[in-house]
Design an enzyme around this catalytic site. Structure first.
Site, short mmCIF file in Angstrom:
data_model
loop_
_atom_site.label_atom_id
_atom_site.label_comp_id
_atom_site.label_asym_id
_atom_site.label_seq_id
_atom_site.Cartn_x
_atom_site.Cartn_y
_atom_site.Cartn_z
CB SER A 271 -39.94 -3.43 -8.76
OG SER A 271 -38.58 -3.85 -8.35
CG HIS A 301 -37.16 1.12 -8.92
ND1 HIS A 301 -35.94 0.48 -8.84
CD2 HIS A 301 -38.07 0.21 -8.77
CE1 HIS A 301 -36.53 -0.38 -8.21
NE2 HIS A 301 -37.58 -0.88 -8.48
CG HIS A 347 -28.79 2.35 -4.01
ND1 HIS A 347 -29.45 1.58 -3.00
CD2 HIS A 347 -29.49 1.61 -4.98
CE1 HIS A 347 -30.27 0.68 -3.41
NE2 HIS A 347 -30.25 0.71 -4.73
NE ARG A 356 -27.77 -3.97 -8.67
CZ ARG A 356 -28.97 -3.43 -8.43
NH1 ARG A 356 -29.94 -3.89 -8.48
NH2 ARG A 356 -28.90 -2.27 -7.76
CG ASP A 402 -30.61 1.33 -13.50
OD1 ASP A 402 -30.72 0.28 -13.79
OD2 ASP A 402 -31.26 1.59 -12.13
N1 AMX Z 1 -28.28 13.25 -8.66
C1 AMX Z 1 -28.54 14.55 -8.16
N2 AMX Z 1 -29.00 14.49 -7.09
C2 AMX Z 1 -29.28 13.53 -6.26
C3 AMX Z 1 -28.62 12.03 -6.84
C4 AMX Z 1 -28.25 12.26 -7.91
N3 AMX Z 1 -27.86 11.18 -8.58
N4 AMX Z 1 -28.80 11.09 -5.70
C5 AMX Z 1 -29.31 11.80 -4.74
N5 AMX Z 1 -29.54 13.10 -5.09
C6 AMX Z 1 -30.21 14.06 -4.19
C7 AMX Z 1 -31.31 13.74 -4.08
O1 AMX Z 1 -32.39 14.20 -5.04
C8 AMX Z 1 -31.85 14.62 -2.52
O2 AMX Z 1 -32.17 15.64 -2.96
P1 AMX Z 1 -33.18 16.64 -2.14
O3 AMX Z 1 -32.71 16.67 -0.72
O4 AMX Z 1 -32.93 18.14 -2.76
O5 AMX Z 1 -34.73 16.07 -2.46
C9 AMX Z 1 -30.54 14.49 -1.89
O6 AMX Z 1 -29.52 14.02 -2.85
C10 AMX Z 1 -30.62 13.31 -0.96
O7 AMX Z 1 -30.88 11.93 -1.54
P2 AMX Z 1 -30.01 10.62 -1.08
O8 AMX Z 1 -30.89 10.52 0.54
O9 AMX Z 1 -28.84 10.69 -1.34
O10 AMX Z 1 -30.94 9.61 -1.88
P3 AMX Z 1 -32.23 8.81 -1.81
O11 AMX Z 1 -32.15 7.73 -1.01
O12 AMX Z 1 -33.27 9.76 -1.32
O13 AMX Z 1 -32.62 8.46 -3.28
C11 AMX Z 1 -32.04 7.67 -5.47
C12 AMX Z 1 -31.96 7.55 -4.00
C13 AMX Z 1 -31.56 6.37 -6.18
C14 AMX Z 1 -33.42 7.97 -5.73
C15 AMX Z 1 -31.09 8.71 -5.80
O14 AMX Z 1 -30.09 8.66 -5.46
C16 AMX Z 1 -31.55 9.16 -7.36
O15 AMX Z 1 -32.36 10.12 -7.69
N6 AMX Z 1 -30.45 8.72 -8.22
C17 AMX Z 1 -30.50 9.09 -9.86
C18 AMX Z 1 -31.72 7.90 -10.33
C19 AMX Z 1 -31.11 6.63 -10.28
O16 AMX Z 1 -30.14 6.23 -10.77
N7 AMX Z 1 -31.94 5.65 -9.86
C20 AMX Z 1 -31.81 4.18 -9.99
C21 AMX Z 1 -31.47 3.57 -8.47
C22 AMX Z 1 -31.37 2.28 -8.54
C23 AMX Z 1 -32.45 1.13 -8.96
O17 AMX Z 1 -33.48 1.27 -8.34
N8 AMX Z 1 -32.47 0.84 -10.42
#
Ligand code: AMX
Length: 464
Positions: A271, A301, A347, A356, A402
């Site tokens: 964002s 996000h 994250h 947070r 979140d």
């Molecule tokens: N549950 C399951 N799998 C997860 C995970 C979770 N909470 N967090 C990361 N992973 C997986 C990724 O999908 C990725 O899998 P892949 O290699 O098969 O594609 C692997 O772990 C490596 O990812 P990463 O390097 O640890 O995370 P990232 O930087 O690519 O992504 C984020 C970060 C936040 C998108 C991810 O942790 C996620 O999807 N979390 C759940 C959604 C969430 O809570 N989002 C909110 C974030 C805060 C915000 O912006 N408000």
């Protein structure tokens, strides 16, 4: 590899440019934020000009092939003044941690949480504001809060089935009929003065967001009835809560905390980066922020706060309110095996529990320690991280912001989880619009990084 290898003399020289903006309460300071900024901006322009003259060619990092395919993680490519994120420590707003902000920023009479108006002052100026400065912002936002008839009409015409974030983004987009920047640009205003109309638009937009957001809430969930009005003697969060239809003092305190902590998370998140990117094309603040909100509406996000509640409800339906740790573990593994993420965990930058999350947990421990959903969220906090670690691929198994916001909102009766990301969006305006004012004050150009095709990248790596 050390990114900066500088001699002692160069370090001393660098100190000239790195004097931080002084953080001090100014008891006799002006309550006119625009005046305060108009004094700061020329000094900051000079400081950065001199810094770039001396260090413009200094390398601050390197880019690998993995970074290019990996969402640009770790590439230092943006300047963002309001906040900086540390992987272990979490966010600092102009150098201040969340607990420090809770301590230092002015509160409402009888309140314990910081007023987001104070956080906005801190984000945009770098100074901790006085009570008088914060009161002046509350008054100014109340005075700027009315929305034009065409926006109200559009909001009232939206089908109730339209997601609240879509309504929010669309309403912000059409609010650009009011843009002072558009007028200034088309009348040939000098580039050096762009920040002034961007400031006006930003202040107007922040002031109007609670009215837009509350209208969406009342229309979508309460048959369009009971939208309160803005009281110019009250603060931004009080007015927002009141328009939403909540007069519980604790809920208003929660709003003050919520709107403070969701405001900014440095510049690279979707964002923030989107608002900055679109603004760099000199799209006005309404269009820029609406673009950012479309990014916030993604499940990875800001929509994660909605997804957490959806997930918790499924969990409750399947395993009840008091599941054993083993049952909970099984549910989490089933989520992962079905190809879904555990929302609220992980994250891109953080590698520890998000502060947070922690401050919301502390709020819950103080106000709702016996709530069954809070107890479940606490149990989830114990069980999810080791499971995510066991997958062997998740870089950060800890909860983010979140994972905790929904349980607090539910407790005070706001059960409409599809609405939660709108609250996040109202808060996010404080950070990204502060940054947008500085983008124009510093005359940052249109953003245009270089991309390569895979073939060209392969050629480049062979040559290296
Ligand atoms: N549950 C399951 N799998 C997860 C995970 C979770 N909470 N967090 C990361 N992973 C997986 C990724 O999908 C990725 O899998 P892949 O290699 O098969 O594609 C692997 O772990 C490596 O990812 P990463 O390097 O640890 O995370 P990232 O930087 O690519 O992504 C984020 C970060 C936040 C998108 C991810 O942790 C996620 O999807 N979390 C759940 C959604 C969430 O809570 N989002 C909110 C974030 C805060 C915000 O912006 N408000």
């Amino acid at each position: 590899m050390a990114l900066f290898r500088l001699s002692a003399a160069r370090c001393l020289e660098l100190q000239k440019f790195s004097a931080p903006i002084i953080l001090r309460p100014l008891s006799d300071a002006s309550t006119d934020l625009k005046k305060v900024l108009s004094e700061k901006i020329p000094k900051e322009q000079e400081r950065i000009k001199a810094f770039r003259k001396n260090y413009g060619g200094t390398k601050v990092g390197e880019v690998t092939v993995d970074m290019m395919y990996g969402g640009m993680r770790g590439i230092k490519g943006l300047v963002w003044e309001p906040s900086v994120l540390d992987a272990d420590e979490g966010i600092r707003f102009r150098g201040k941690s969340i607990p420090e902000c809770q301590k230092l920023l002015p509160k409402a009479p009888g309140g314990e949480e910081p007023l987001p108006e104070g956080l906005f002052w801190l984000l945009i100026t770098g100074d901790v504001p006085t009570d008088a400065q914060v009161k002046a912002i509350s008054k100014e936002w109340a005075a700027r809060s009315s929305i034009p008839a065409h926006v109200t009409k559009a909001l009232n015409d939206f089908p109730k089935t339209l997601h609240p974030m879509t309504q929010f983004s669309a309403a912000i987009t059409i609010l650009n009929s009011e843009s002072e920047f558009v007028k200034a640009y088309s009348s040939g205003t000098k580039k050096a003065l762009y920040w002034e109309s961007v400031y006006e638009d930003s202040m107007n937009l922040i002031a109007k967001l609670p009215v837009i957001a509350a209208t969406i809430y009342r229309n979508t969930y309460k048959n369009g009835k009971g939208l309160g009005s803005v009281d110019s003697g009250k603060d931004w969060s009080w007015n927002f809560a009141n328009m939403l239809g909540y007069d519980n003092k604790e809920f208003i305190e929660l709003m003050r905390l919520y709107l403070t902590i969701h405001s900014d998370h440095e510049g690279g998140n979707v964002s923030a980066h989107t608002t900055h990117l679109v603004g760099s094309a000199l799209s006005d603040p309404y269009l820029s922020f609406a673009a950012g909100m479309n990014g916030l509406a993604g499940p990875l996000h800001g929509l994660a706060n909605q997804e957490v509640l959806v997930w918790l409800q499924k969990l409750r339906a399947q395993v009840g309110d008091n599941p054993s740790d083993d049952k909970l573990k099984e549910f989490i593994w089933n989520t992962l095996k079905s190809g879904q993420v555990v929302p609220g965990y992980g994250h891109a930058v953080l590698r520890k529990t998000d502060p947070r999350y922690t401050c919301q947990r502390e709020f819950a421990l103080k106000h709702l320690p016996n709530d069954s959903l809070f107890k479940l969220v606490s149990q989830v906090y114990k069980i999810v991280p080791p499971v995510l670690l066991e997958t062997g691929k998740v870089k950060n198994p800890w909860p983010n912001v979140d994972a905790h916001s929904g349980v607090l909102l539910q407790y005070y009766g706001m059960k409409e989880m599809n609405y939660y990301t709108v609250l996040f969006g109202v808060s996010r305006a404080l950070g990204v619009l502060s940054a947008l004012v500085w983008d124009r004050a510093l005359g940052l150009p249109i953003e245009r990084p270089k991309s390569l095709s895979t073939d060209l990248l392969m050629k480049a790596t062979k040559a290296a």
